[in-house]
Design a protein around this motif. Structure first.
Motif, PDB file in Angstrom:
ATOM      1  N   HIS A  55       0.853  -1.210   0.000  1.00  0.00           N
ATOM      2  CA  HIS A  55       0.000   0.000   0.000  1.00  0.00           C
ATOM      3  C   HIS A  55       0.879   1.246   0.000  1.00  0.00           C
ATOM      4  N   HIS A  57       1.285   5.329  -2.147  1.00  0.00           N
ATOM      5  CA  HIS A  57       0.793   6.297  -3.121  1.00  0.00           C
ATOM      6  C   HIS A  57       2.008   6.946  -3.749  1.00  0.00           C
ATOM      7  N   LYS A 154      -9.099   0.266  -6.736  1.00  0.00           N
ATOM      8  CA  LYS A 154      -9.155   0.757  -5.352  1.00  0.00           C
ATOM      9  C   LYS A 154     -10.469   1.501  -5.185  1.00  0.00           C
ATOM     10  N   HIS A 210      -6.236  -0.611   5.811  1.00  0.00           N
ATOM     11  CA  HIS A 210      -6.394   0.132   7.079  1.00  0.00           C
ATOM     12  C   HIS A 210      -7.134  -0.779   8.067  1.00  0.00           C
ATOM     13  N   ASP A 306       1.129   2.722   3.299  1.00  0.00           N
ATOM     14  CA  ASP A 306       0.417   3.944   2.911  1.00  0.00           C
ATOM     15  C   ASP A 306       1.386   5.109   2.739  1.00  0.00           C
TER      16      ASP A 306
HETATM   17 ZN   LIG Z   1      -3.676   4.937   1.031  1.00  0.00          ZN
END
Ligand SMILES: [Zn+2]
Length: 397
Positions: A55, A57, A154, A210, A306
């Motif tokens: 995960h 970005h 997603k 998450h 993340d």
């Molecule tokens: Zn994310």
């Protein structure tokens, strides 16, 4: 041909003792027990598959280099924009040996004028993020993403009561899952609250990412056992306090591979604009209790951070270095070191259909991480990086 000799092996699934691994033409050629003459002395070290961060970005090409220097050889991007930027990064990953390889969801499914569209800065080209107004938009949204090259979908799942922007209805989330499934691709749901986690699972998403920060999961153990989850404990902690940055700056092993400008910004205490969680009663302790519950139930675990740093700027969760924090937080939350390492290698490769990586075996892509010590005894040993190979090419750290 390169021979790495005398290291203990973690093959993506289990510890295999002292081994000699030979790589040639970007692939693992042979895996043999014992020690022999080699180009790389692995004595006292452990050889693992290159880590897969499930995960991230991507906000700039520098993210991929920073990931690779920390032993993350593949990143799974969970939303980047605009599509031409993601396409540019794919092109680089195919050519370059100094950046991590990537797979990407491309654009995330969200409501018209809702998250995540509102996070994006205005695009100079005039491009704007498409949103879904109802279930009838799902098929077209999915088909357009696949035309852009998305490897999976997603979807943003949040209760309209918890966020100040329009959100997808449960029916629209289910329609996105059905459309993706009909095209043969996975769906990954952003689900940081109890409501979102339940809604995502009921909608039929394949991977939930998450963990609820607002209280305990309310599903029975047999349902949790069948759940694939990427908890992103590093981000869960970042949403509730500043421990990540303090821990990272205190560890020279993690600081070593960071972009110098980002490091300077982190030292000034800039959090990179990360908001704290808006969920009522949000606490990291809830995320950790939920992780423990999922581990006990036997859920399938993926390690993901993340990470979202814009190169040159501070962020609470940065590419590469944060993967080592994530492994530690997974172990603190109840995984054994072996299971945390599986969650960062063989398991994500299997869940995301990457059969060429995540394991050390003949014929596999030679994505490798050599670390001092034994991370199966102390998972923080993954920070003592001695060498990284990307498709057989040694990484200049
Ligand atoms: Zn994310």
């Amino acid at each position: 041909m390169t021979t790495i000799s005398g290291a203990r092996l973690f093959d993506g699934t289990d510890a295999r003792g002292v081994t000699t691994v030979t790589i040639e033409g970007g692939l693992i050629n042979a895996v043999e027990p014992g020690e022999r003459a080699g180009d790389v002395d692995g004595r006292g070290a452990t050889l693992l598959p290159g880590l897969i961060d499930a995960h991230v970005h991507l906000r700039g090409a520098g993210n991929l280099g920073q990931a690779l220097r920390h032993g993350v050889t593949t990143v799974l991007d969970m939303f980047s924009a605009p599509p031409q930027f993601t396409a540019m990064l794919r092109g680089r990953a195919a050519r370059r040996t100094d950046e991590a390889d990537l797979r990407s969801a491309g654009l995330m499914a969200g409501a018209v004028d809702g998250w995540p569209a509102v996070m994006l800065p205005p695009d100079p080209s005039g491009w704007h993020m498409p949103g879904l107004s109802g279930p009838a938009d799902a098929e077209q949204f999915v088909a357009e993403r696949l035309r852009e090259g998305s490897d999976y979908l997603k979807v943003f799942v949040e209760n309209a009561a918890d966020v100040s922007r329009p959100t997808l209805t449960p029916e629209t989330v289910a329609a996105v899952c059905a459309a993706a499934s009909a095209h043969g691709v996975l769906t990954v749901a952003h689900a940081p609250t109890r409501w979102a986690f339940r809604t995502a699972r009921d909608a039929g998403v394949d991977v939930v990412t998450h963990l609820p920060l607002d209280g305990p999961l309310d599903a029975p153990d047999d349902e949790l056992a069948a759940t694939v989850v990427c908890p992103t404990m590093t981000m869960m902690r970042a949403l509730t306090d500043t421990a990540n940055t303090a821990q990272l700056l205190a560890d020279p092993r993690l600081v070593a591979g960071l972009d110098p400008e980002a490091l300077a910004a982190m030292r000034t205490g800039d959090r990179g604009g990360l908001p704290t969680s808006s969920a009522a009663g949000a606490s990291y302790a809830h995320a950790e209790d939920n992780l423990r519950r999922l581990v006990d139930a036997g859920a399938t675990m993926l390690a993901g951070t993340d990470a979202n740093d814009v190169p040159g700027h501070a962020a609470a969760v940065v590419h590469g270095a944060s993967m080592h924090l994530e492994l530690e937080l997974l172990v603190r939350g109840g995984l054994s070191p072996r299971d945390a390492l599986r969650a960062a290698t063989a398991t994500p490769a299997s869940v995301f259909g990457l059969p060429d990586r995540g394991r050390i075996a003949p014929g596999q892509r030679a994505d490798l991480l050599l670390v001092d010590g034994d991370p199966l005894a102390d998972v923080t040993a993954t920070r003592d990086v001695r060498g990284v190979w990307r498709a057989g090419v040694p990484v200049d750290r």
